[in-house]
Write a protein that holds these residues in place. Structure first.
Motif, PDB file in Angstrom:
ATOM      1  N   HIS A 141       0.818  -1.209   0.000  1.00  0.00           N
ATOM      2  CA  HIS A 141       0.000   0.000   0.000  1.00  0.00           C
ATOM      3  C   HIS A 141       0.853   1.262   0.000  1.00  0.00           C
ATOM      4  O   HIS A 141       0.553   2.223  -0.714  1.00  0.00           O
ATOM      5  N   LEU A 142       1.929   1.293   0.817  1.00  0.00           N
ATOM      6  CA  LEU A 142       2.741   2.503   0.893  1.00  0.00           C
ATOM      7  C   LEU A 142       3.397   2.799  -0.451  1.00  0.00           C
ATOM      8  O   LEU A 142       3.444   3.955  -0.894  1.00  0.00           O
ATOM      9  N   ALA A 143       3.894   1.757  -1.098  1.00  0.00           N
ATOM     10  CA  ALA A 143       4.517   1.958  -2.408  1.00  0.00           C
ATOM     11  C   ALA A 143       3.489   2.408  -3.436  1.00  0.00           C
ATOM     12  O   ALA A 143       3.779   3.237  -4.302  1.00  0.00           O
ATOM     13  N   THR A 144       2.274   1.881  -3.342  1.00  0.00           N
ATOM     14  CA  THR A 144       1.214   2.289  -4.270  1.00  0.00           C
ATOM     15  C   THR A 144       0.847   3.751  -4.061  1.00  0.00           C
ATOM     16  O   THR A 144       0.681   4.505  -5.024  1.00  0.00           O
ATOM     17  N   ILE A 145       0.712   4.144  -2.808  1.00  0.00           N
ATOM     18  CA  ILE A 145       0.392   5.536  -2.500  1.00  0.00           C
ATOM     19  C   ILE A 145       1.481   6.457  -3.056  1.00  0.00           C
ATOM     20  O   ILE A 145       1.191   7.476  -3.689  1.00  0.00           O
ATOM     21  N   HIS A 146       2.726   6.093  -2.830  1.00  0.00           N
ATOM     22  CA  HIS A 146       3.825   6.934  -3.316  1.00  0.00           C
ATOM     23  C   HIS A 146       3.799   7.022  -4.838  1.00  0.00           C
ATOM     24  O   HIS A 146       4.028   8.098  -5.413  1.00  0.00           O
ATOM     25  N   ALA A 147       3.518   5.911  -5.499  1.00  0.00           N
ATOM     26  CA  ALA A 147       3.492   5.920  -6.959  1.00  0.00           C
ATOM     27  C   ALA A 147       2.417   6.861  -7.485  1.00  0.00           C
ATOM     28  O   ALA A 147       2.654   7.625  -8.421  1.00  0.00           O
ATOM     29  N   HIS A 148       1.237   6.819  -6.898  1.00  0.00           N
ATOM     30  CA  HIS A 148       0.171   7.711  -7.359  1.00  0.00           C
ATOM     31  C   HIS A 148       0.530   9.172  -7.103  1.00  0.00           C
ATOM     32  O   HIS A 148       0.173  10.048  -7.898  1.00  0.00           O
ATOM     33  N   MET A 149       1.246   9.425  -6.036  1.00  0.00           N
ATOM     34  CA  MET A 149       1.563  10.802  -5.698  1.00  0.00           C
ATOM     35  C   MET A 149       2.778  11.328  -6.451  1.00  0.00           C
ATOM     36  O   MET A 149       2.836  12.515  -6.778  1.00  0.00           O
ATOM     37  N   MET A 150       3.745  10.441  -6.785  1.00  0.00           N
ATOM     38  CA  MET A 150       5.026  10.928  -7.262  1.00  0.00           C
ATOM     39  C   MET A 150       5.430  10.412  -8.639  1.00  0.00           C
ATOM     40  O   MET A 150       6.168  11.082  -9.348  1.00  0.00           O
ATOM     41  N   THR A 151       5.000   9.240  -9.023  1.00  0.00           N
ATOM     42  CA  THR A 151       5.459   8.642 -10.271  1.00  0.00           C
ATOM     43  C   THR A 151       4.644   9.161 -11.447  1.00  0.00           C
ATOM     44  O   THR A 151       3.412   9.200 -11.367  1.00  0.00           O
ATOM     45  N   PRO A 152       5.276   9.555 -12.537  1.00  0.00           N
ATOM     46  CA  PRO A 152       4.525  10.035 -13.701  1.00  0.00           C
ATOM     47  C   PRO A 152       3.578   8.957 -14.225  1.00  0.00           C
ATOM     48  O   PRO A 152       3.846   7.761 -14.079  1.00  0.00           O
TER      49      PRO A 152
END
Length: 496
Positions: free
Chosen positions: A219-230
């Motif tokens: 979940h944490l990696a998913t949240i970061h991806a939505h917030m930061m990854t293009p």
């Protein structure tokens, strides 16, 4: 009572025949309505959840919401009520397979099929949004497909009125992380129409590619991806037209204001992406002396080639998207027919030659009494678009009196966080470079060839140690060896 024990039992006027599914709010059964003698889908609120007034109100609202949405892609509601302290909703039973299961079984849809499904779900969302309702959990598991790929958007049990914020309590984020818009992780104000549009773009991507937009381990990696990854590029999968990359980039923009304004607008863009790119527009070039006017295409994207057709190189590395110089014009022979005419023609020829060649010119043309000045350098002629967004104390080359691009280089992006300032510049050969400033001690850093990502974003990689600087409209994220060293929210950001 446990869900598996209800099948085969009686619930008011309904005979519960088969458990169809279990969700966060309750259970759905195939049931026989003994009063009306018909088979229906019956949703029951979980006994434990029924003790919560928040869940009870949310369940009641689902019945009212779905009942008033008269849209072909929303499953009709027959009835709702309460039996022995348990709330229920009686809906039309639609036999089919949800999109998630369909993708797992059959693989990605064709681009045309994906667009057709998204168009139908967009129609359902538009109807809900026009009623002031937000679905909040748009995902493949909530899209039911019949054999002809007729699509229904289901499970409005967690939909809510945009003004009904008391039903969104702290720590009770509703929706699946794989499809949640970044602002839903940042704020506690609940979902919005724009968040539904973001989720629909995620569904479109998954339909085209066969996997969620960001493949992560938790979940944490998913949240970061939505917030930061293009946003990802679906065209990396063979057979997906390149036009879908922009559709996904816009639909999944980090900034809600930059997304499509409606679900149907996203669907129309997806439909347009099925077609090949339109032909390049023609521009009529003024005739050279003694020659005819010529129509030729305007390049929409300048190729990364030098004047000889070989890749442009700067500092030993390929340059990033250099701009091509304007084509040179060749003078044609002129036959003199009179002293005055010859003089005028030759004068016009000289001016035309200098204007269309790569020579340095600073001059003007007058039309109808209005003078327009054009300046051309010996390298290329470029037009710099205005900034999208604003940053205090900046101009066309960066921060006034501070972090700036070189004298002749425009700033393509400027940003400030609580700890840093940054600027991304472009040279007259089309190369990019990144400059950053750490406010605490004034330390600076310059990195060549940052890569444009998404809309207005860049990724700069330090060749010395591999540290990556991910720049988006929302934050500056510093990553080294796969570990996030810092995430600094943007206080102000502007880009071209």
């Amino acid at each position: 009572m446990a869900a598996e024990n209800r099948a085969g039992s009686r619930f008011g006027q309904y005979e519960l025949r088969r458990l169809l599914g279990v969700g966060g709010m309750g259970e759905v059964y195939e049931a026989h309505d003994t009063v009306r003698d018909r088979v229906v889908a019956l949703k029951l609120l979980d006994v434990d959840l029924a003790k919560s007034t928040t869940y009870v109100e949310r369940f009641r609202r689902e019945s009212r919401t779905a009942a008033r949405l008269q849209e072909p892609h929303v499953i009709p509601v027959h009835d709702w009520g309460e039996v022995d302290g348990v709330l229920f909703i009686d809906m039309r039973l639609v036999r089919g397979q949800d999109l998630s299961a369909h993708l797992a079984t059959h693989g990605p849809l064709t681009p045309r099929q994906a667009v057709e499904v998204v168009e139908q779900i967009a129609a359902a969302l538009d109807a809900a949004h026009e009623s002031g309702l937000v679905h909040r959990d748009v995902k493949p598991a909530n899209i039911l497909l019949t054999g002809e790929l007729f699509a229904y958007l289901v499970d409005f049990g967690i939909a809510h009125a945009e003004s009904d914020m008391q039903l969104t309590t702290a720590g009770s984020a509703i929706g699946s992380f794989a499809y949640m818009a970044p602002e839903r992780f940042e704020h506690s104000t609940g979902a919005s129409i724009s968040a539904d549009i973001y989720a629909l773009a995620c569904v479109l991507y998954e339909s085209l590619v066969g996997e969620t937009p960001f493949r992560t381990d938790g979940h944490l990696a998913t949240i970061h991806a939505h917030m930061m990854t293009p946003p990802p590029q679906p065209s990396l999968r063979a057979g997906v037209p390149a036009g879908f990359d922009q559709v996904i980039a816009t639909g999944m923009a980090k900034d809600p204001a930059r997304r499509y304004t409606s679900a149907s607008q996203l669907a129309r863009a997806a439909r347009a992406a099925l077609s090949p790119a339109p032909a390049q527009p023609l521009v009529t070039v003024p005739p050279s002396v003694g020659g005819p006017a010529v129509s030729q295409p305007i390049p929409l994207v300048y190729p990364p080639t030098g004047s000889t057709g070989s890749p442009a190189v700067a500092n030993g590395r390929p340059a990033t998207a250099p701009l091509a110089p304007p084509p040179k014009r060749i003078l044609r022979p002129v036959v003199a027919v009179g002293g005055v005419i010859v003089g005028m023609v030759l004068l016009g020829g000289v001016l035309g030659w200098r204007l269309w060649s790569g020579d340095d010119v600073a001059g003007g043309t007058t039309t109808g009494g209005t003078t327009t000045t054009t300046t051309t350098t010996g390298a290329v002629t470029t037009t710099v678009a205005p900034y999208v967004g604003t940053v205090s104390d900046t101009d066309a080359q960066g921060f006034v009196g501070g972090l700036r691009c070189n004298a002749s280089d425009p700033a393509l992006a400027v940003g400030t966080t609580a700890a840093s300032r940054l600027v991304v510049c472009r040279t007259d050969t089309g190369r990019y470079y990144y400059r950053g400033l750490r406010i605490s001690d004034g330390a600076t850093q310059e990195i060549d060839d940052p890569v444009p990502v998404g809309i207005g974003g860049f990724t700069a990689t330090n060749p010395a140690d591999g540290t990556k600087y991910l720049i988006t409209t929302h934050a500056l994220t510093i990553v080294k060896a796969g570990q996030i060293l810092a995430t600094e929210p943007m206080l102000e950001y502007a880009h071209r």
